[in-house]
Design an enzyme around this catalytic site. Structure first.
Site, mmCIF file in Angstrom:
data_model
loop_
_atom_site.group_PDB
_atom_site.id
_atom_site.type_symbol
_atom_site.label_atom_id
_atom_site.label_comp_id
_atom_site.label_asym_id
_atom_site.label_seq_id
_atom_site.Cartn_x
_atom_site.Cartn_y
_atom_site.Cartn_z
ATOM 1 N N CYS A 85 29.799 -114.518 46.950
ATOM 2 C CA CYS A 85 29.571 -115.794 46.910
ATOM 3 C C CYS A 85 30.058 -116.381 48.372
ATOM 4 O O CYS A 85 30.589 -116.073 48.861
ATOM 5 C CB CYS A 85 30.908 -116.874 46.464
ATOM 6 N N LYS A 130 31.092 -107.805 43.019
ATOM 7 C CA LYS A 130 29.487 -107.762 43.577
ATOM 8 C C LYS A 130 29.570 -108.253 45.255
ATOM 9 O O LYS A 130 30.350 -108.876 45.137
ATOM 10 C CB LYS A 130 29.303 -109.640 42.642
ATOM 11 N N HIS A 184 23.947 -108.459 45.141
ATOM 12 C CA HIS A 184 23.033 -109.631 45.536
ATOM 13 C C HIS A 184 21.726 -109.021 45.958
ATOM 14 O O HIS A 184 22.275 -109.340 47.517
ATOM 15 C CB HIS A 184 23.114 -110.563 45.468
ATOM 16 N N ASN A 236 20.987 -108.201 40.968
ATOM 17 C CA ASN A 236 20.472 -109.385 41.267
ATOM 18 C C ASN A 236 20.631 -110.359 42.158
ATOM 19 O O ASN A 236 19.893 -109.621 43.215
ATOM 20 C CB ASN A 236 22.782 -109.535 40.676
ATOM 21 N N GLY A 237 19.691 -111.438 40.939
ATOM 22 C CA GLY A 237 19.454 -111.900 42.954
ATOM 23 C C GLY A 237 17.614 -112.435 42.018
ATOM 24 O O GLY A 237 17.087 -112.671 43.100
ATOM 25 N N GLY A 238 16.869 -111.483 41.671
ATOM 26 C CA GLY A 238 15.670 -111.441 40.910
ATOM 27 C C GLY A 238 15.334 -112.583 40.190
ATOM 28 O O GLY A 238 13.779 -113.675 39.856
ATOM 29 N N ALA A 270 21.164 -114.776 36.610
ATOM 30 C CA ALA A 270 22.138 -116.335 36.758
ATOM 31 C C ALA A 270 21.134 -117.561 36.096
ATOM 32 O O ALA A 270 21.426 -117.916 34.575
ATOM 33 C CB ALA A 270 22.603 -116.563 37.977
ATOM 34 N N ARG A 271 20.332 -117.808 37.199
ATOM 35 C CA ARG A 271 19.769 -118.656 37.388
ATOM 36 C C ARG A 271 18.472 -119.481 36.097
ATOM 37 O O ARG A 271 17.866 -120.145 35.664
ATOM 38 C CB ARG A 271 19.001 -119.165 38.806
#
Length: 404
Positions: free
Chosen positions: A29, A68, A96, A127-129, A155-156
């Site tokens: 984060c 993470k 990420h 993560n992050g795609g 996530a998003r």
């Protein structure tokens, strides 16, 4: 979990380990509220602390530990860090694919995640795609293949449209938003949180007429009206209000049974645990007679909401009851008797308690009744014989001639 201290992380993990499937440490984060305390992405510049936190958790709890991270400035440094993390014994690592200074608009570095996947033996979670890759369900697999990862974390894209996980394809956004609003109303979600999530779903449509109305909404009811769900809101809140009234009435019923002098236990009477015709009430009554106490007095009430019963038994000026409500008055009274007997340390007549004196007493009483019956039968037979003998003699007298 966000942490910058191994011992504090372990203390917190121990508090929740029996209620969770695993413990994950957030080391990616970039937000100031996390980094200013030495947590999140701030840990990436302190590999020794990372190793200490993860090793302490792996050794100290019985549940899997994961973490993470974000990628570092160079591929070499990133590989060196993940190999060090692997040696701590973590079960998996989520990556990420952006550096801590990069934001969602920056491209995700799939090649770095792929290099990590090839460098370690533990599962790697990509993560992050969301921004670059994942627009619908089939894109999830494409992102996984591009990164060589074991699995994918979203996530998003899930926040923008939760139906991203639907194999058949995305649902129309309006349907998704209305379904979400229904959940928000039914579970009394605070309108500010509901509004935030809906704004995330609308994204580029926030400047539309509907988006502007949503932005101006100051209550759940106003949010519903924006999406033509005013009738649903009124109908649902009326039902919820009626349930609250019933709950309050139930509480009133419970309050009738509340007494600081009542000894309570969570017990139920199950007749399968007792011999035929033997109950806790019988045992309690027998004990009261033996100790020369007044007979047990049962007071039972029925709850109006679900029609269940609860009973309080008074023995030697002390009250006892079960905290569980039963479907019949008889069961509630037996449960109250059990509470009393267990509190006093007395047998209650269960099958596993060994020799049952009430059963023996019943056998003696039955034997006495049987003996009395046999004695009565003998007397009746004897009386019948006597009557027959008298009748016979009378008959003889009647048939004898009297000499003249």
């Amino acid at each position: 979990m966000g942490s910058a201290d191994a011992e504090r992380a372990l203390a917190v993990a121990k508090l929740v380990e029996n209620d969770v499937a695993g413990i994950d440490i957030n080391m990616g984060c970039p937000k100031e509220y996390s980094t200013k305390g030495g947590m999140g992405a701030a840990l990436l510049s302190d590999p020794d602390k990372i190793e200490c936190i993860l090793s302490t958790l792996v050794k100290g709890i019985c549940k899997p530990v994961t973490c993470k991270i974000r990628i570092l400035s160079s591929l070499e440094d990133t590989i060196r860090l993940v190999k060090r993390i692997e040696k701590t014994g973590v079960a998996a690592i989520a990556v990420h694919g952006r550096k801590k200074e990069e934001r969602p608009q920056h491209p995700v570095h799939c090649e770095v995640i792929k290099a990590i996947s090839e460098a370690v033996t533990i599962p790697v979670i990509a993560n992050g795609g969301s921004h670059d890759f994942i627009k619908e369900y089939t894109d999830i697999e494409a992102f996984q293949q591009a990164t060589g990862a074991s699995s994918v974390m979203i996530a998003r894209a899930a926040m923008w449209n939760p139906s991203i996980f639907r194999r058949e394809g995305l649902c129309p956004l309006k349907e998704v938003m209305q379904a979400y609003i229904k959940y928000a109303v039914r579970y009394d979600n605070h309108y500010t949180n509901t509004k935030y999530c809906l704004c995330q779903m609308l994204r580029e449509q926030l400047e539309s007429t509907e988006g502007k109305k949503l932005h101006a909404a100051q209550s759940t009811q106003e949010i519903c009206e924006v999406f033509e769900m005013g009738h649903f809101y009124e109908e649902t809140t009326a039902i919820l209000e009626a349930k609250k009234v019933l709950k309050a009435k139930t509480q009133d019923d419970d309050d009738q049974m509340e007494d600081t002098d009542v000894i309570k236990m969570s017990v139920r009477f199950d007749k399968r645990d007792y011999p035929p015709q033997i109950t806790p009430k019988m045992y309690l009554l027998e004990w009261c007679r033996k100790e020369k106490h007044p007979q047990p007095v049962y007071e039972t009430v029925q709850r109006s909401l679900d029609k269940l019963f609860c009973s309080v038994v008074t023995v030697a000026e002390q009250k006892y009851r079960s905290t569980l409500w039963d479907k019949s008055k008889k069961l509630a009274e037996q449960a109250a008797a059990i509470v009393c007997l267990r509190t006093l340390g007395l047998p209650e007549g269960k099958l596993n308690e060994g020799e049952n004196h009430l059963i023996n007493k019943r056998k003696r009483e039955n034997q006495e009744l049987l003996n009395n019956k046999e004695h009565e039968d003998d007397l009746l037979v004897e009386a019948a014989h006597k009557r027959a003998h008298v009748t016979e003699r009378t008959s003889d007298f009647s048939s004898t001639e009297v000499p003249r």
